[in-house]
Design an enzyme around this catalytic site. Structure first.
Site, PDB file in Angstrom:
ATOM      1  N   GLY A  65       5.423  85.389 -27.852  1.00 57.35           N
ATOM      2  CA  GLY A  65       4.198  85.822 -28.517  1.00 57.35           C
ATOM      3  C   GLY A  65       4.365  85.736 -30.015  1.00 57.35           C
ATOM      4  O   GLY A  65       3.817  86.539 -30.769  1.00 57.35           O
ATOM      5  N   LYS A  72       3.862  88.711 -36.474  1.00 60.97           N
ATOM      6  CA  LYS A  72       3.633  88.404 -37.888  1.00 60.97           C
ATOM      7  C   LYS A  72       3.793  89.632 -38.779  1.00 60.97           C
ATOM      8  O   LYS A  72       4.417  89.560 -39.848  1.00 60.97           O
ATOM      9  CB  LYS A  72       2.227  87.816 -38.042  1.00 60.97           C
ATOM     10  CG  LYS A  72       1.781  87.607 -39.473  1.00 60.97           C
ATOM     11  CD  LYS A  72       0.393  86.976 -39.514  1.00 60.97           C
ATOM     12  CE  LYS A  72      -0.686  87.912 -39.007  1.00 60.97           C
ATOM     13  NZ  LYS A  72      -2.044  87.328 -39.118  1.00 60.97           N
ATOM     14  N   LEU A 231       8.788 106.957 -31.486  1.00 66.52           N
ATOM     15  CA  LEU A 231      10.135 107.492 -31.300  1.00 66.52           C
ATOM     16  C   LEU A 231      11.105 106.984 -32.353  1.00 66.52           C
ATOM     17  O   LEU A 231      12.238 107.444 -32.434  1.00 66.52           O
ATOM     18  CB  LEU A 231      10.642 107.138 -29.900  1.00 66.52           C
ATOM     19  CG  LEU A 231       9.931 107.869 -28.760  1.00 66.52           C
ATOM     20  CD1 LEU A 231      10.431 107.387 -27.408  1.00 66.52           C
ATOM     21  CD2 LEU A 231      10.112 109.378 -28.882  1.00 66.52           C
ATOM     22  N   GLU A 267      -6.860 109.348 -37.593  1.00 64.31           N
ATOM     23  CA  GLU A 267      -7.029 108.136 -38.389  1.00 64.31           C
ATOM     24  C   GLU A 267      -8.383 108.176 -39.080  1.00 64.31           C
ATOM     25  O   GLU A 267      -9.387 108.556 -38.451  1.00 64.31           O
ATOM     26  CB  GLU A 267      -6.936 106.882 -37.513  1.00 64.31           C
ATOM     27  CG  GLU A 267      -5.537 106.614 -36.991  1.00 64.31           C
ATOM     28  CD  GLU A 267      -5.453 105.356 -36.145  1.00 64.31           C
ATOM     29  OE1 GLU A 267      -4.376 104.743 -36.104  1.00 64.31           O
ATOM     30  OE2 GLU A 267      -6.472 104.994 -35.517  1.00 64.31           O
ATOM     31  N   ASP A 286      -4.206 104.966 -25.529  1.00 62.95           N
ATOM     32  CA  ASP A 286      -3.684 104.373 -26.761  1.00 62.95           C
ATOM     33  C   ASP A 286      -2.745 105.314 -27.503  1.00 62.95           C
ATOM     34  O   ASP A 286      -1.737 104.871 -28.068  1.00 62.95           O
ATOM     35  CB  ASP A 286      -4.847 103.974 -27.671  1.00 62.95           C
ATOM     36  CG  ASP A 286      -4.421 103.045 -28.790  1.00 62.95           C
ATOM     37  OD1 ASP A 286      -3.582 102.162 -28.541  1.00 62.95           O
ATOM     38  OD2 ASP A 286      -4.936 103.192 -29.915  1.00 62.95           O
ATOM     39  N   HIS A 291       2.384 108.500 -27.448  1.00 60.16           N
ATOM     40  CA  HIS A 291       2.892 109.062 -28.696  1.00 60.16           C
ATOM     41  C   HIS A 291       2.929 110.598 -28.662  1.00 60.16           C
ATOM     42  O   HIS A 291       3.958 111.214 -28.934  1.00 60.16           O
ATOM     43  CB  HIS A 291       2.023 108.634 -29.878  1.00 60.16           C
ATOM     44  CG  HIS A 291       1.964 107.147 -30.093  1.00 60.16           C
ATOM     45  ND1 HIS A 291       2.945 106.289 -29.662  1.00 60.16           N
ATOM     46  CD2 HIS A 291       1.031 106.369 -30.702  1.00 60.16           C
ATOM     47  CE1 HIS A 291       2.628 105.051 -29.998  1.00 60.16           C
ATOM     48  NE2 HIS A 291       1.473 105.072 -30.630  1.00 60.16           N
ATOM     49  N   ARG A 398       2.601 121.096 -35.000  1.00 63.83           N
ATOM     50  CA  ARG A 398       2.329 122.405 -35.602  1.00 63.83           C
ATOM     51  C   ARG A 398       2.596 123.502 -34.568  1.00 63.83           C
ATOM     52  O   ARG A 398       1.936 123.561 -33.527  1.00 63.83           O
ATOM     53  CB  ARG A 398       0.876 122.465 -36.070  1.00 63.83           C
ATOM     54  CG  ARG A 398       0.474 123.779 -36.765  1.00 63.83           C
ATOM     55  CD  ARG A 398      -0.987 123.715 -37.220  1.00 63.83           C
ATOM     56  NE  ARG A 398      -1.191 122.646 -38.183  1.00 63.83           N
ATOM     57  CZ  ARG A 398      -1.213 122.823 -39.503  1.00 63.83           C
ATOM     58  NH1 ARG A 398      -1.054 124.037 -40.004  1.00 63.83           N
ATOM     59  NH2 ARG A 398      -1.399 121.797 -40.308  1.00 63.83           N
ATOM     60  N   THR A 451       9.562 118.597 -48.595  1.00 67.16           N
ATOM     61  CA  THR A 451       8.848 117.330 -48.641  1.00 67.16           C
ATOM     62  C   THR A 451       9.860 116.241 -48.977  1.00 67.16           C
ATOM     63  O   THR A 451      10.565 116.331 -49.977  1.00 67.16           O
ATOM     64  CB  THR A 451       7.734 117.362 -49.704  1.00 67.16           C
ATOM     65  OG1 THR A 451       6.778 118.349 -49.323  1.00 67.16           O
ATOM     66  CG2 THR A 451       7.049 116.011 -49.806  1.00 67.16           C
ATOM     67  N   ARG A 515     -14.284 116.205 -38.905  1.00 68.26           N
ATOM     68  CA  ARG A 515     -13.097 116.709 -38.209  1.00 68.26           C
ATOM     69  C   ARG A 515     -13.101 116.356 -36.732  1.00 68.26           C
ATOM     70  O   ARG A 515     -12.111 116.561 -36.032  1.00 68.26           O
ATOM     71  CB  ARG A 515     -13.015 118.235 -38.338  1.00 68.26           C
ATOM     72  CG  ARG A 515     -12.439 118.730 -39.642  1.00 68.26           C
ATOM     73  CD  ARG A 515     -12.494 120.255 -39.728  1.00 68.26           C
ATOM     74  NE  ARG A 515     -12.129 120.933 -38.492  1.00 68.26           N
ATOM     75  CZ  ARG A 515     -10.875 121.176 -38.113  1.00 68.26           C
ATOM     76  NH1 ARG A 515      -9.872 120.777 -38.856  1.00 68.26           N
ATOM     77  NH2 ARG A 515     -10.638 121.797 -36.962  1.00 68.26           N
TER      78      ARG A 515
END
Length: 543
Positions: A65, A72, A231, A267, A286, A291, A398, A451, A515
Site C-alpha cells: 500500500g 506517504k 499505544l 476533534e 473509529d 483508542h 480524567r 507540563t 461541546r
C-alpha cells in the site's frame, strides 16, 4: 515457517554501528537532538554503547500500500526519522509495493513535505532514499508476490534477511495479501518475519474473529503486530509509570476514592471530504472501541508481574473480561450540523459532505458509560466520550475523586481531579484546593502542574509511530493489541453497534464547534460526574 523468540527487552538488541554519514552526524549532534533521541532510553545506550556485538541479519521493511496516504504521511517519514537518528539497524532496506506505477523519485516527492528535512540533512536523506525500491503488482495476484519475493531475495543479505511486512491497506484485502505473503514471501528467507496490521480489525465480533482465525492459520501470534497508534503516545505509555511507579496513587486508585473516570477524545474539525470512509465505520469503531478502550485498560488494570509484554497484556485482558456489553441506555449518540452563524466549514454539517450518503444515521459523536465489575472498580463509571466538529482538540484521561467528607468550607470546595493530557500539549496536572492569597480564609481551585513543554524544554518527543515501529524491530509486543484483547473489546461493543444499525437510531444533532449534545452532559451528570465549569487549565508560559 520461521519463528522467533520476541526480545524480553531492548537490551537484547545488538545492532551494528550506523553508516559513516550517520556516525558523523552523531558526533556533531546538537544537545536538542541528543536529548530527543534519549527518550528511547536504554535502547539508545545499547545501540551506541562501546564494543557492542553485531546483529548479523539484514532487515527488509516492506510497505504494502506504498502509494496510499498512510505510507506517504506516516510510514516513510517515520522510517526516515528513525534512520536520521541512527535508530534503524544497519543494512535496512525499504521496499514499496502497490498497484500504482511509481518510481522511487515519485515516492520521495510525495513524502518530502511530511519528512521535516533540514538543509543539513540533505546528504543523509539521499543515503536513506538509496535504500528504497518499489515494485508494482496486484494484491490478489500470485505472480506479483513471487516477483516481490524474488526482489527481496536479490537485496544485499536478502536470503537471510529479517522481513517486516506493513499492511497499509484496506481490511478488505487482508485475507488475500496475508495468504500471498505466507505462501510466496516467507518460506525461502532464513530470518524472522513480522506483519503489522492497521485498524480496523474487523467491523464486529464475528468479522474480527474470522480475521483472527485466518491470520492464526498462517502465522504465530508473536509474528502479528496489530497497531493502535495511541499505544505509542508519550502520555498513554506514561500511565503505567504514573500508576505503578508512585506510592502516593496506590491507596487512592480505586472505588473508595475515585468517583468516576472520563476518557475523552475531541476533534475541532469534521469529515471534510472523507465522509465516505468515515460513514462506513462511525465514531465508535473509529475511536471508542480501540483508542479509548485501550486507555481504559491502562487506567483500570492491576499491577502486572513485570513489564514483559505478556504480563502487561494479560492484565489488560482481565479488565476487559470484567466489562459487560454497553447498553443503549448508557449511550448518547450525536451527529454534527452546520452552524448558521459560522464561517467556512463551520456552516457545513455532516450530511452536507458530498461523500456522505444521503440521510446517513452514522454518529460523529458518542458518550458511553462502562463499568468494570471487579473489587477495585465496582460501581465506578468509566465515561468514554469522543466526537468530531467539537469546540477544541483534546485527548485526555480524567480521574475525578470523591467529595471530601465532613466539609467545613460550606460547599466552596471542588472535587480533586487528576488529568493526563495525551494531546496536544502533553501534561499531567492535579486540580486541588488551596487558600486564596490574602487576608481572606477562602479556598480556591488551582493545580499542581507537570507540563512537558515547560519541564522538558529541550526535548522533542518522538512520534507514536516511531516508538511502535522501533518496537516491531525489537520484537516487543507490549504496545500492540493481542488477539484475546481484540475479542473482548468487540464483545463489549458489538451488541450496541448491531442495535444502532438494525434500528437505524437517529443521532442527536449538535452544532459544529459546540461541546456536543447536551444530552451527553446530562448522562455524565446522572452517573456521577460533576462538571463545575469554573476552572480551565491554561498552558504555562514556557519561555
Amino acid at each position: 515457517m520461521t519463528t522467533e523468540k520476541p526480545l524480553k527487552n531492548v537490551s537484547r538488541c545488538r545492532w551494528r554501528s550506523v553508516v559513516t554519514v550517520r556516525d558523523k552526524r552523531i558526533q556533531n549532534m546538537s544537545t536538542e537532538t541528543l536529548t530527543r533521541s534519549d527518550v528511547f532510553g536504554q535502547f539508545r545506550r545499547e545501540l551506541y554503547g562501546e564494543k557492542r556485538s553485531s546483529y548479523s541479519n539484514a532487515h527488509i521493511f516492506i510497505i504494502l500500500g506504498a502509494s496510499g496516504d498512510l505510507a506517504k504521511k506516516k510510514i516513510y517519514p517515520t522510517l526516515w526519522w528513525l534512520f536520521r537518528d541512527g535508530l534503524l539497524p544497519d543494512d535496512t532496506y525499504i521496499v514499496g509495493f502497490a498497484r500504482s506505477n511509481l518510481t522511487v523519485e515519485n515516492i520521495k516527492e510525495t513524502c518530502l513535505p511530511y519528512m521535516k528535512v533540514t538543509d543539513e540533512e540533505r546528504e543523509m536523506l539521499s543515503t536513506f532514499i538509496s535504500k528504497i525500491s518499489y515494485l508494482s503488482g496486484w494484491y490478489d495476484d500470485i505472480s506479483s508476490f513471487k516477483r516481490l519475493n524474488k526482489h527481496l531475495s536479490s537485496l544485499p543479505g536478502g536470503a537471510n534477511a529479517n522481513r517486516l511486512f506493513y499492511l497499509a491497506l484496506p481490511p478488505t484485502v487482508y485475507h488475500q495479501v496475508s495468504t500471498n505473503i505466507r505462501n510466496h514471501c516467507m518460506d525461502c528467507n532464513k530470518g524472522w518475519n513480522r506483519l503489522i496490521f492497521e485498524k480496523p480489525f474487523g467491523r464486529d465480533l464475528q468479522s474480527s474473529q474470522e480475521l483472527s482465525g485466518h491470520l492464526s492459520s498462517l502465522f504465530k501470534e508473536d509474528q502479528i503486530y496489530r497497531i493502535d497508534h495511541y499505544l505509542g503516545k508519550e502520555m498513554v505509555q506514561n500511565l503505567m509509570v504514573l500508576r505503578f511507579g508512585n506510592r502516593i496513587f496506590g491507596p487512592i486508585w480505586n472505588r473508595n476514592s475515585v468517583a468516576c473516570v472520563v476518557l475523552a477524545f475531541k476533534e475541532p474539525f469534521g469529515t471534510q471530504g472523507r465522509g465516505g470512509y468515515f460513514d462506513d465505520f462511525g465514531i465508535i469503531r473509529d475511536i471508542m472501541q480501540n483508542h479509548l478502550l485501550q486507555m481504559l485498560c491502562l487506567v483500570a488494570m492491576e499491577n502486572p508481574a513485570s513489564t514483559h509484554p505478556d504480563d502487561v497484556r494479560n492484565e489488560k485482558v482481565k479488565v476487559l473480561k470484567c466489562v459487560a456489553p454497553v447498553t443503549l441506555s448508557d449511550v448518547v449518540l450525536g451527529q454534527y450540523v452546520g452552524d448558521p452563524e459560522g464561517e467556512g466549514h463551520f456552516k457545513q454539517g455532516y450530511l452536507n459532505d458530498p461523500t456522505v450518503p444521503e440521510g446517513s444515521c452514522t454518529p460523529t459523536f458518542a458518550t458511553a458509560v462502562l463499568y468494570v465489575q471487579n473489587e477495585r472498580w465496582d460501581g465506578v463509571p468509566f465515561i468514554l466520550r469522543c466526537g468530531k466538529a467539537l469546540n477544541e482538540q483534546k485527548a485526555e484521561v480524567r480521574l475525578q475523586f470523591t467529595d471530601v467528607p465532613g466539609d467545613i468550607f460550606d460547599g466552596s470546595c471542588q472535587r480533586n481531579e487528576l488529568v493526563v493530557r495525551v494531546q496536544p500539549d502533553e501534561a499531567i496536572y492535579l486540580k486541588m484546593m488551596t487558600k486564596r492569597p490574602g487576608g481572606h480564609f477562602s479556598p480556591e481551585e488551582t493545580e499542581l502542574d507537570l507540563t512537558y513543554r515547560s519541564r522538558y524544554k529541550d526535548m522533542k518527543l518522538p512520534d507514536a509511530y516511531e516508538r511502535l515501529l522501533l518496537d516491531v524491530f525489537c520484537g516487543n509486543q507490549m504496545h500492540f493489541v493481542r488477539s484475546d484483547e481484540l475479542r473482548e473489546a468487540w464483545r463489549i461493543f458489538t451488541p450496541l453497534l448491531h442495535q444502532i444499525e438494525a434500528e437505524k437510531i437517529n443521532p442527536v444533532p449538535y452544532t459544529f464547534g459546540s461541546r456536543g449534545p447536551s444530552e451527553a452532559d446530562d448522562l455524565m451528570k446522572r452517573v456521577g460526574f460533576r462538571y463545575e465549569g469554573t476552572y480551565k487549565w491554561v498552558q504555562p508560559h514556557t519561555a
